[in-house]
Design a protein around this motif. Structure first.
Motif, short mmCIF file in Angstrom:
data_model
loop_
_atom_site.label_atom_id
_atom_site.label_comp_id
_atom_site.label_asym_id
_atom_site.label_seq_id
_atom_site.Cartn_x
_atom_site.Cartn_y
_atom_site.Cartn_z
N ALA A 113 45.53 51.43 17.77
CA ALA A 113 44.17 51.59 18.29
C ALA A 113 43.36 52.61 17.52
CB ALA A 113 44.22 51.97 19.77
N LEU A 114 43.98 53.28 16.54
CA LEU A 114 43.22 54.22 15.69
C LEU A 114 42.31 53.49 14.70
CD1 LEU A 114 45.86 56.99 14.86
CD2 LEU A 114 43.72 57.29 16.13
N LYS A 115 42.49 52.21 14.55
CA LYS A 115 41.64 51.45 13.62
C LYS A 115 40.17 51.58 14.04
CE LYS A 115 41.32 47.06 11.16
NZ LYS A 115 41.97 45.75 10.91
N GLY A 116 39.36 52.04 13.10
CA GLY A 116 37.94 52.22 13.36
C GLY A 116 37.60 53.54 14.03
N LYS A 117 38.60 54.41 14.22
CA LYS A 117 38.39 55.67 14.93
C LYS A 117 38.40 56.85 13.97
CE LYS A 117 38.49 53.87 19.14
NZ LYS A 117 38.81 52.46 18.86
N THR A 118 38.02 58.02 14.51
CA THR A 118 37.98 59.26 13.73
C THR A 118 39.13 60.16 14.12
OG1 THR A 118 35.57 59.18 13.51
CG2 THR A 118 36.63 61.34 13.23
N ILE A 119 39.80 60.70 13.12
CA ILE A 119 40.92 61.62 13.32
C ILE A 119 40.50 62.99 12.81
CG2 ILE A 119 43.35 62.10 12.83
CD1 ILE A 119 43.64 59.10 12.16
N GLY A 120 40.60 64.01 13.64
CA GLY A 120 40.25 65.36 13.24
C GLY A 120 41.44 66.09 12.64
N TYR A 121 41.18 66.92 11.64
CA TYR A 121 42.27 67.70 11.03
C TYR A 121 41.71 69.00 10.49
CZ TYR A 121 40.99 66.61 6.15
OH TYR A 121 40.34 66.52 4.93
N THR A 122 42.59 69.88 10.04
CA THR A 122 42.20 71.24 9.67
C THR A 122 41.50 71.34 8.32
OG1 THR A 122 44.36 71.64 8.66
CG2 THR A 122 44.11 72.20 11.00
N GLY A 123 41.54 70.29 7.53
CA GLY A 123 40.91 70.33 6.22
C GLY A 123 41.86 70.67 5.09
N THR A 124 43.12 70.99 5.41
CA THR A 124 44.07 71.31 4.34
C THR A 124 44.62 70.04 3.72
OG1 THR A 124 46.02 71.34 5.77
CG2 THR A 124 44.76 73.40 5.58
N ALA A 125 45.02 70.15 2.46
CA ALA A 125 45.61 69.00 1.77
C ALA A 125 46.90 68.56 2.45
CB ALA A 125 45.87 69.34 0.30
N GLY A 126 47.66 69.53 2.98
CA GLY A 126 48.91 69.20 3.65
C GLY A 126 48.68 68.37 4.90
N ASP A 127 47.73 68.78 5.73
CA ASP A 127 47.46 68.02 6.96
C ASP A 127 46.87 66.64 6.64
OD1 ASP A 127 48.49 69.80 8.73
OD2 ASP A 127 46.59 70.61 9.42
N GLU A 128 46.07 66.56 5.58
CA GLU A 128 45.56 65.25 5.20
C GLU A 128 46.70 64.34 4.78
OE1 GLU A 128 42.59 63.04 1.98
OE2 GLU A 128 42.42 65.21 2.31
N ALA A 129 47.65 64.88 4.02
CA ALA A 129 48.79 64.07 3.59
C ALA A 129 49.64 63.64 4.78
CB ALA A 129 49.64 64.86 2.60
N ILE A 130 49.76 64.51 5.77
CA ILE A 130 50.50 64.16 6.98
C ILE A 130 49.85 62.97 7.68
CG2 ILE A 130 50.96 64.94 9.35
CD1 ILE A 130 51.59 67.72 8.13
N ILE A 131 48.52 63.02 7.84
CA ILE A 131 47.82 61.92 8.51
C ILE A 131 47.94 60.63 7.70
CG2 ILE A 131 45.57 61.08 9.29
CD1 ILE A 131 44.84 64.01 9.85
#
Length: 351
Positions: A152-170
Motif C-alpha cells: 500500500a506504499l505505492k503512490g505514498k510518501t515516506i519520511g526519513y532523516t535525509g541521511t544516505a544510510g536511511d535512504e539506502a535502508i528505505i
C-alpha cells in the motif's frame, strides 16, 4: 556519506581544539570533556590512583545508559582502577570524533558510522555491542492503510532523516516489498519524523526509535504500528556499539577489557532490579537540561532489556559474521567506496 562524515569529524576536531574541562561521573555536554589526549590506554597508576577516562555517549543520558551509571555508583569501574566521566555529545558524531582524535577513551556510536570510518581510514574499532538489534524501525499510524506487506506504499510518501544510510535502508526495504523507486516518494524531514506522520505529510517514516519516539507517541494517544527493518531484507544490525581508538586499543587491550568487565557487572545489576534502575535513571540522569519522564523511561527500560541481551547473544557480544553482513549490504547499496572487512571494524576483547 563519506563527505558527510569527514566534514563532521573536522567540525568535531575543531570543537575539541576550543578547550574542554573534566565533568566528573555525571553527564555533561562534550564542551565539558577533559580534552586530555589518550596517549595510552591508561592502566591504573602504580600509586593506586584511579585512571580518569572520558566516555562520550551516543545521545543524552537515558535508560539505555543505566549500566554505566550502575557501574559508577556501585564502584565497579573503581575496582578496575578507573574513574569514568560520562559525556553527552553536542553532535551525534562526537563519540566517534573524540575517540578517533584520542580526546576520549570510549565512545558510544552506530555501526554504520564505524564502517564508514574504516572506509575513510579513520582509526576506530568497535569493542562491544550495547544492543543486539536495531531500535529504529518503520513506523506508520494504525489508520494509514499500510500493512506488513507494504504494497500500500505505492503512490505514498515516506519520511526519513535525509541521511544516505536511511535512504539506502528505505530503498532496500521497498525493493524487497516489490516496489520500484518511482512507486513512492521520499521526503527528507530531518529528525522531525513524528510531525511528518501526525500531520499526514508522510504515511510512513524510517528512523524512529522504539524506546523513544514510539513510546512518546503512544503515550500521547497515537495508534502506532511498527515494522522492523530485518523483516524486509536488511541485515540484523547492532544499534549502538562502543568504540575505542585502534592504536590505543592495540597498545593495551587488557585496559579496555577491564572497562567492559565493569560494564557487564553494571548491566547485570540493571537487569536484576527494574525499580533500582528507574531510581538511578531519575536520580542521576534527570536534570533541568535533560528532563526525563519516569513512565516513559520505565517503558524504555522494558523495551531495551531484550534488545541489549538475548538468549543467543550476551550483552556486549559481537560476531564477525554480523558485521560482515552489514558491510556487504552497505557495499551493495553504494555506501562504501573502499573494501572494508569485519576485521577492520571490530574486535572482541577477552574479559
Amino acid at each position: 556519506m563519506k563527505r558527510q562524515i569527514t566534514a563532521l569529524l573536522l567540525a568535531g576536531t575543531l570543537a575539541i581544539a576550543a578547550g574542554l574541562s573534566a565533568c566528573g561521573s555525571g553527564a555533561a555536554s562534550t564542551e565539558g570533556a577533559s580534552g586530555t589526549e589518550v596517549t595510552n590506554s591508561g592502566a591504573a597508576e602504580d600509586n593506586g590512583e584511579l585512571t580518569e577516562i572520558d566516555v562520550v555517549l551516543d545521545w543524552y543520558p537515558n535508560a539505555i545508559h543505566t549500566f554505566l551509571y550502575e557501574a559508577i555508583d556501585k564502584g565497579y569501574f573503581a575496582e578496575e582502577g578507573l574513574s569514568v566521566n560520562l559525556i553527552s555529545p553536542a553532535e551525534s558524531v562526537d563519540a566517534l570524533t573524540f575517540v578517533a582524535t584520542k580526546r576520549a577513551t570510549i565512545g558510544l556510536t552506530y555501526p554504520m558510522e564505524v564502517i564508514n570510518a574504516a572506509n575513510t581510514d579513520i582509526s576506530v574499532r568497535a569493542i562491544g555491542a550495547v544492543t543486539q538489534s536495531m531500535l529504529s524501525c518503520l513506523t506508520t499510524l494504525g489508520d494509514s492503510g499500510i500493512t506488513a506487506d507494504l504494497s500500500a506504499l505505492k503512490g505514498k510518501t515516506i519520511g526519513y532523516t535525509g541521511t544516505a544510510g536511511d535512504e539506502a535502508i528505505i530503498r532496500t526495504i521497498a525493493k524487497n516489498a516489490g516496489l520500484a523507486e518511482d512507486d513512492y516518494t521520499l521526503m527528507n524531514v530531518g529528525f522531525d519524523l513524528t510531525t511528518a506522520l501526525t500531520t499526514g505529510n508522510a504515511v510512513m517514516t524510517a528512523g524512529m526509535m522504539e524506546n523513544d519516539e514510539i513510546v512518546t507517541m503512544r503515550n500521547n494517544g497515537y495508534d502506532v504500528v511498527t515494522y522492523p527493518y530485518s523483516d524486509y531484507g536488511l541485515p540484523e544490525m547492532y544499534d549502538i556499539v562502543m568504540v575505542a581508538n585502534d592504536e590505543a586499543y592495540q597498545a593495551d587491550p587488557d585496559f579496555y577489557a577491564s572497562f567492559l568487565r565493569a560494564c557487564s557487572r553494571g548491566f547485570a545489576d540493571m537487569k536484576a532490579s527494574e525499580e533500582e534502575s528507574l531510581t538511578i535513571i531519575m536520580n542521576e540522569m534527570n536534570t533541568d537540561d535533560n528532563p526525563l519522564d519516569e513512565a516513559q523511561q520505565r517503558e524504555s527500560y522494558e523495551i531495551l532489556l531484550p534488545k541489549m541481551e538475548t538468549e543467543d547473544a550476551a550483552f556486549l557480544s559481537m560476531t564477525e559474521e554480523r558485521w560482515q553482513e552489514i558491510i556487504d549490504w552497505m557495499s551493495a547499496s553504494g555506501l562504501l567506496e573502499n573494501e572494508v572487512t569485519a576485521e577492520d571494524v571490530m574486535t572482541v576483547p577477552e574479559l
